[in-house]
Design a protein around this motif. Structure first.
Motif, PDB file in Angstrom:
ATOM      1  N   TRP A 109       4.171  33.789  13.408  1.00 27.15           N
ATOM      2  CA  TRP A 109       5.538  33.290  13.274  1.00 27.15           C
ATOM      3  C   TRP A 109       5.882  33.115  11.801  1.00 27.15           C
ATOM      4  CZ3 TRP A 109       8.742  29.890  11.096  1.00 27.15           C
ATOM      5  CH2 TRP A 109      10.041  29.841  11.613  1.00 27.15           C
ATOM      6  N   GLU A 110       7.068  33.553  11.408  1.00 26.52           N
ATOM      7  CA  GLU A 110       7.508  33.399  10.023  1.00 26.52           C
ATOM      8  C   GLU A 110       9.011  33.215   9.966  1.00 26.52           C
ATOM      9  OE1 GLU A 110       8.357  37.596   7.956  1.00 26.52           O
ATOM     10  OE2 GLU A 110       6.252  37.363   8.537  1.00 26.52           O
ATOM     11  N   GLY A 111       9.455  32.639   8.880  1.00 20.53           N
ATOM     12  CA  GLY A 111      10.890  32.464   8.673  1.00 20.53           C
ATOM     13  C   GLY A 111      11.235  32.507   7.208  1.00 20.53           C
ATOM     14  N   ILE A 112      12.377  33.071   6.902  1.00 19.57           N
ATOM     15  CA  ILE A 112      12.928  33.032   5.557  1.00 19.57           C
ATOM     16  C   ILE A 112      14.451  33.075   5.682  1.00 19.57           C
ATOM     17  CG2 ILE A 112      12.662  35.545   5.304  1.00 19.57           C
ATOM     18  CD1 ILE A 112      12.406  35.086   2.269  1.00 19.57           C
ATOM     19  N   VAL A 113      15.129  32.250   4.900  1.00 18.02           N
ATOM     20  CA  VAL A 113      16.586  32.259   4.812  1.00 18.02           C
ATOM     21  C   VAL A 113      16.944  32.786   3.441  1.00 18.02           C
ATOM     22  CG1 VAL A 113      18.694  30.915   5.071  1.00 18.02           C
ATOM     23  CG2 VAL A 113      16.626  30.228   6.301  1.00 18.02           C
ATOM     24  N   GLU A 114      17.946  33.642   3.370  1.00 13.41           N
ATOM     25  CA  GLU A 114      18.225  34.355   2.126  1.00 13.41           C
ATOM     26  C   GLU A 114      19.717  34.563   1.942  1.00 13.41           C
ATOM     27  OE1 GLU A 114      17.872  38.938   3.550  1.00 13.41           O
ATOM     28  OE2 GLU A 114      16.183  37.608   4.045  1.00 13.41           O
ATOM     29  N   TYR A 115      20.122  34.782   0.697  1.00 11.90           N
ATOM     30  CA  TYR A 115      21.491  35.197   0.407  1.00 11.90           C
ATOM     31  C   TYR A 115      21.452  36.218  -0.719  1.00 11.90           C
ATOM     32  CZ  TYR A 115      21.074  31.532  -3.187  1.00 11.90           C
ATOM     33  OH  TYR A 115      20.640  30.737  -4.229  1.00 11.90           O
ATOM     34  N   ASN A 153      18.128  36.083  -2.917  1.00 12.39           N
ATOM     35  CA  ASN A 153      17.529  34.817  -3.312  1.00 12.39           C
ATOM     36  C   ASN A 153      17.036  34.120  -2.057  1.00 12.39           C
ATOM     37  OD1 ASN A 153      18.077  34.678  -6.220  1.00 12.39           O
ATOM     38  ND2 ASN A 153      20.227  34.623  -5.607  1.00 12.39           N
ATOM     39  N   ALA A 154      15.765  33.722  -2.057  1.00 12.63           N
ATOM     40  CA  ALA A 154      15.255  32.932  -0.942  1.00 12.63           C
ATOM     41  C   ALA A 154      15.856  31.538  -1.023  1.00 12.63           C
ATOM     42  CB  ALA A 154      13.738  32.855  -0.999  1.00 12.63           C
ATOM     43  N   ALA A 155      16.292  31.004   0.128  1.00  7.63           N
ATOM     44  CA  ALA A 155      16.813  29.639   0.186  1.00  7.63           C
ATOM     45  C   ALA A 155      15.875  28.696   0.915  1.00  7.63           C
ATOM     46  CB  ALA A 155      18.179  29.624   0.874  1.00  7.63           C
ATOM     47  N   MET A 156      15.013  29.243   1.789  1.00 12.85           N
ATOM     48  CA  MET A 156      14.023  28.428   2.496  1.00 12.85           C
ATOM     49  C   MET A 156      12.937  29.350   3.025  1.00 12.85           C
ATOM     50  SD  MET A 156      13.215  25.311   3.132  1.00 12.85           S
ATOM     51  CE  MET A 156      14.800  24.551   2.679  1.00 12.85           C
ATOM     52  N   LEU A 157      11.688  28.904   2.914  1.00 15.01           N
ATOM     53  CA  LEU A 157      10.529  29.655   3.381  1.00 15.01           C
ATOM     54  C   LEU A 157       9.844  28.868   4.483  1.00 15.01           C
ATOM     55  CD1 LEU A 157       9.045  30.480  -0.150  1.00 15.01           C
ATOM     56  CD2 LEU A 157      10.546  31.943   1.218  1.00 15.01           C
ATOM     57  N   GLY A 158       9.294  29.573   5.487  1.00 17.57           N
ATOM     58  CA  GLY A 158       8.633  28.873   6.575  1.00 17.57           C
ATOM     59  C   GLY A 158       7.576  29.710   7.257  1.00 17.57           C
ATOM     60  N   GLY A 159       6.687  29.044   7.983  1.00 11.89           N
ATOM     61  CA  GLY A 159       5.652  29.730   8.737  1.00 11.89           C
ATOM     62  C   GLY A 159       4.755  30.553   7.843  1.00 11.89           C
ATOM     63  N   ASP A 160       4.525  31.799   8.224  1.00 11.51           N
ATOM     64  CA  ASP A 160       3.626  32.684   7.482  1.00 11.51           C
ATOM     65  C   ASP A 160       4.196  33.102   6.132  1.00 11.51           C
ATOM     66  OD1 ASP A 160       1.305  34.071   7.079  1.00 11.51           O
ATOM     67  OD2 ASP A 160       1.819  35.771   8.357  1.00 11.51           O
ATOM     68  N   GLU A 161       5.421  32.710   5.812  1.00 17.47           N
ATOM     69  CA  GLU A 161       6.016  32.980   4.499  1.00 17.47           C
ATOM     70  C   GLU A 161       5.984  31.751   3.593  1.00 17.47           C
ATOM     71  OE1 GLU A 161       6.980  35.723   3.160  1.00 17.47           O
ATOM     72  OE2 GLU A 161       6.812  37.032   4.904  1.00 17.47           O
ATOM     73  N   TYR A 162       5.177  30.724   3.958  1.00 17.89           N
ATOM     74  CA  TYR A 162       5.195  29.486   3.180  1.00 17.89           C
ATOM     75  C   TYR A 162       3.867  28.772   3.317  1.00 17.89           C
ATOM     76  CZ  TYR A 162       6.210  24.533   2.283  1.00 17.89           C
ATOM     77  OH  TYR A 162       6.164  23.235   1.833  1.00 17.89           O
ATOM     78  N   PRO A 163       3.297  28.246   2.225  1.00 16.52           N
ATOM     79  CA  PRO A 163       3.776  28.268   0.838  1.00 16.52           C
ATOM     80  C   PRO A 163       3.570  29.615   0.131  1.00 16.52           C
ATOM     81  CG  PRO A 163       2.409  26.328   1.238  1.00 16.52           C
ATOM     82  CD  PRO A 163       2.190  27.269   2.389  1.00 16.52           C
ATOM     83  N   SER A 164       2.558  30.389   0.578  1.00 14.36           N
ATOM     84  CA  SER A 164       2.349  31.712  -0.003  1.00 14.36           C
ATOM     85  C   SER A 164       3.294  32.687   0.677  1.00 14.36           C
ATOM     86  CB  SER A 164       0.898  32.149   0.204  1.00 14.36           C
ATOM     87  OG  SER A 164       0.670  33.447  -0.285  1.00 14.36           O
ATOM     88  N   ASN A 173       9.197  24.257  -1.410  1.00 16.98           N
ATOM     89  CA  ASN A 173      10.594  24.508  -1.056  1.00 16.98           C
ATOM     90  C   ASN A 173      11.522  23.491  -1.705  1.00 16.98           C
ATOM     91  OD1 ASN A 173      10.547  26.777   0.678  1.00 16.98           O
ATOM     92  ND2 ASN A 173       9.908  25.523   2.422  1.00 16.98           N
ATOM     93  N   PRO A 174      12.729  23.891  -2.068  1.00 18.25           N
ATOM     94  CA  PRO A 174      13.746  22.892  -2.415  1.00 18.25           C
ATOM     95  C   PRO A 174      14.121  22.092  -1.169  1.00 18.25           C
ATOM     96  CG  PRO A 174      14.740  25.069  -2.233  1.00 18.25           C
ATOM     97  CD  PRO A 174      13.260  25.266  -2.102  1.00 18.25           C
ATOM     98  N   VAL A 175      14.659  20.925  -1.373  1.00 17.31           N
ATOM     99  CA  VAL A 175      15.120  20.092  -0.258  1.00 17.31           C
ATOM    100  C   VAL A 175      16.620  20.303  -0.094  1.00 17.31           C
ATOM    101  CG1 VAL A 175      15.318  17.760   0.677  1.00 17.31           C
ATOM    102  CG2 VAL A 175      13.326  18.382  -0.722  1.00 17.31           C
ATOM    103  N   LEU A 176      17.026  20.782   1.073  1.00 20.77           N
ATOM    104  CA  LEU A 176      18.444  20.930   1.394  1.00 20.77           C
ATOM    105  C   LEU A 176      18.862  19.742   2.251  1.00 20.77           C
ATOM    106  CD1 LEU A 176      18.670  24.744   2.283  1.00 20.77           C
ATOM    107  CD2 LEU A 176      18.917  23.629   0.062  1.00 20.77           C
ATOM    108  N   SER A 177      19.839  18.987   1.789  1.00 22.89           N
ATOM    109  CA  SER A 177      20.253  17.770   2.491  1.00 22.89           C
ATOM    110  C   SER A 177      21.729  17.844   2.843  1.00 22.89           C
ATOM    111  CB  SER A 177      20.004  16.532   1.625  1.00 22.89           C
ATOM    112  OG  SER A 177      18.625  16.408   1.314  1.00 22.89           O
TER     113      SER A 177
END
Length: 653
Positions: free
Chosen positions: A301-307, A350-361, A614-618
């Protein structure tokens, strides 16, 4: 907006790891609706974390929980050496998504003893520990061999030749089945006449119960359901902010897939996702890459948010606009070329958030979907992750690494001038065109290369990029300034494959990770094939071994020959040829050379691995309680982030 001068790309270091930060360039220039869209997608990204932990080892979640509880509640001496070793181990487990090294796959053995850990646990209130119905002694008896014994489940992915790779690997995709049983199970499902085959086994655990082999599907109503329900919830919220109807449609199909676990629905999602290319914001969320499965079937499982970075994307658009030219001029058998390249979409993002198998590496480039038939009919999307590459470059500037392994001042000057642009271009060519190039013969099973498939595929994409980065077409297109710039990439690639990537390997180990094997295969094959003509030399200098490339043109021809052979292997599904190439060139390490390289690297006091916080998005709420904007904070510490993720996004333990 670019980061200010006060932005720090580097953060803490522990073990063999340097933590970095990445900046959300231009985030403030996005509309409020787009920022909220990114936030909702980021929540869906963070909720998959527990899934990946469980996939990478049956006991990972329980071990992580135990370590975190000690870190939070232990009241004894936290300044002694053993406790510092304990904290380092916990940070390694967080980083590697479990107890196995994120790159080498070997078990991370703690620098403290089992007796010390037992002493710590005795001082923790039992209600905080994940004991279930076990006593503390039984709990320790269950977990301590998993943590401390080098002989119990020693490797996450074990793909050594001549073994049952399913039984010998500790990854948690199979239970009670042999490699042969897995291969037989999925072979029986395949229909060679199916024009739109699903990726068999991608989203399930294969088990044997009462002598019967069966799948346990990962879905909202199945395994990992509690995590998937949260992912679905936030994807549903994200739909409200989608940038167009096509994007809204593919998010809905992804939700349907998560709810049903139906891989044919996943095919529909991939098709709709790859067809939509108008949006600024995009994401990957799901069971995608198969590197952590020894048979290359199960998706981690992996996730990445991008723009999209609009300015930098001009480079990748130029490449993708000429995709057919590159395919037509590829040095492979014309039978294996695509007569009509379709739907190649390439962006710098630009990556906005990384998760799963894409985070932290994480990866610095992605090309999806992976299904060959979807690529052939509908095309693919490629991304180069610009702000992560920028962070790597900023963090490594002036660290002395190049000077330690290159003793030629002219080569150093060449790399200093052209290295960054050529690295970016190589990534673009690898992701935008390399993975999407070529075609399988109609009768070829896409899984025919089995445990060698990942290495062969990465080598194919790298060779495509290496061959074309030296082509005059890139100068003609304005992507390189002259016909010599490519030499910086050739030199650093061969140096990495023959020498410098070995700084990441422990003494006595072999190459296991697919990307490392790929680079070794290419560099060593070219070195051996060009020996009689002195194309590449390895020689001893003042501090050890160095390389010299005497004929860059001849090296390009070697890349062409190897690309042609590897494309043939892929297109025909030639398992034995893949096995020979990988085992002959991509596995074993010269122990004397290896120790020399490790000694030279140690003197630099650098960490061989890097990953991201990751940066913190609030969210900001209006008077009615609705989200009206999103703020970004870059100051959260690594341990605070990991503990917060376990607390706020932990669904499976």
């Amino acid at each position: 907006m670019k980061p200010s001068d006060s932005f720090h790309y580097t953060d803490e270091r522990f073990a063999d790891i340097q933590m970095l930060r990445y900046h959300l360039n231009g985030f403030e220039q996005l509309s409020r609706r787009q920022r909220i869209f990114i936030y909702c997608l980021s929540q869906a990204t963070l909720y998959g974390r527990d899934i990946t932990f469980d996939q990478f080892g049956k006991y990972n979640l329980k071990i992580r929980k135990m370590l975190e509880v000690v870190y939070l509640y232990y009241k004894g001496d936290r300044d002694c050496l053993d406790f510092h070793h304990f904290v380092t181990y916990l940070k390694q487990v967080w980083f590697s998504i479990g107890i196995y090294h994120h790159y080498g796959n070997e078990k991370i053995i703690p620098s403290f003893t089992s007796d010390y850990l037992h002493t710590l646990l005795l001082q923790i209130p039992k209600e905080h520990l994940p004991l279930d119905t076990l006593s503390l002694d039984d709990f320790c008896e269950q977990l301590f061999p998993i943590i401390f014994s080098p002989d119990v489940l020693p490797k996450k992915v074990d793909i050594r030749e001549g073994i049952d790779v399913v039984l010998s690997s500790a990854c948690n995709y199979y239970d009670g089945v042999t490699q042969q049983e897995v291969e037989d199970y999925y072979l029986a499902q395949k229909d060679s006449n199916d024009p739109e085959p699903p990726s068999y086994g991608l989203n399930s655990t294969l088990v044997k119960e009462k002598g019967v082999v069966k799948e346990i599907v990962w879905s909202a109503g199945g395994k990992y359901g509690e995590a998937i329900k949260q992912i679905v919830k936030w994807l549903g919220k994200a739909m409200e902010y989608a940038e167009n109807e096509d994007q809204k449609r593919y998010i809905q199909i992804l939700i349907n897939y998560y709810n049903t676990g139906d891989l044919r629905v996943f095919n529909q999602y991939c098709i709709e996702w790859v067809k939509e290319h108008r949006s600024t914001i995009d994401f990957v969320n799901g069971f995608i890459e198969v590197y952590s499965d020894p048979l290359g079937l199960k998706g981690s499982w992996e996730g990445i948010v991008e723009y999209r970075d609009e300015e930098a994307t001009k480079r990748t658009r130029t490449i993708s606009d000429h995709a057919q030219w590159f395919e037509d001029h590829s040095p492979v058998d014309p039978r294996f070329r695509k007569p009509h390249v379709k739907g190649v979409t390439a962006n710098v993002i630009n990556a906005a958030m990384l998760g799963g198998d894409e985070y932290p590496s994480t990866a610095i480039g992605i090309n999806l979907p992976n299904a060959d038939w979807i690529r052939a009919v509908y095309g693919s999307k490629s991304i180069t992750i610009g702000n992560l590459i920028d962070a790597y470059n900023k963090a490594s500037h002036g660290n002395g690494f190049r000077e330690a392994f290159i003793d030629d001042k002219e080569v150093l000057a060449l790399i200093e001038e052209y290295g960054d642009i050529c690295d970016d271009l190589h990534t673009d060519l690898h992701e935008c065109l390399g993975h999407g190039s070529g075609q399988l013969l109609p009768e070829t099973d896409p899984d025919a290369l089995k445990n060698y498939g990942s290495t062969i595929e990465e080598a194919r994409a790298d060779l495509f990029a290496l061959y074309y980065i030296a082509d005059e077409k890139l100068v003609e297109l304005g992507l390189l300034p002259n016909n010599q710039a490519y030499q910086s990439e050739y030199y650093t690639y061969i140096l990495n494959g023959l020498i410098t990537q070995l700084v990441r390997i422990k003494p006595g180990a072999q190459l296991e990770e697919a990307h490392m094997r790929n680079r070794a295969l290419i560099a060593r094959w070219c070195y051996e094939q060009g020996k009689d003509y002195h194309v590449i030399e390895m020689y001893e200098g003042k501090d050890g071994h160095y390389i010299r490339i005497n004929n860059y043109h001849a090296l390009r021809q070697l890349f062409a020959r190897l690309l042609a052979e590897i494309q043939r292997i892929k297109s025909e599904g030639d398992f034995l040829a893949a096995q020979r190439l990988v085992e002959d060139y991509a596995v074993r390490i010269d122990p004397i050379l290896h120790q020399e390289i490790l000694d030279r690297y140690e003197r630099l006091h650098l960490a061989p691995y890097k990953g991201f916080i990751n940066p913190v998005l609030s969210p900001v709420y209006d008077d009615s309680g609705e989200i009206c904007d999103i703020t970004v904070d870059y100051t959260e510490k690594y341990d605070h982030q990991m503990l917060r993720y376990s607390r706020d996004y932990g669904t499976l333990i």
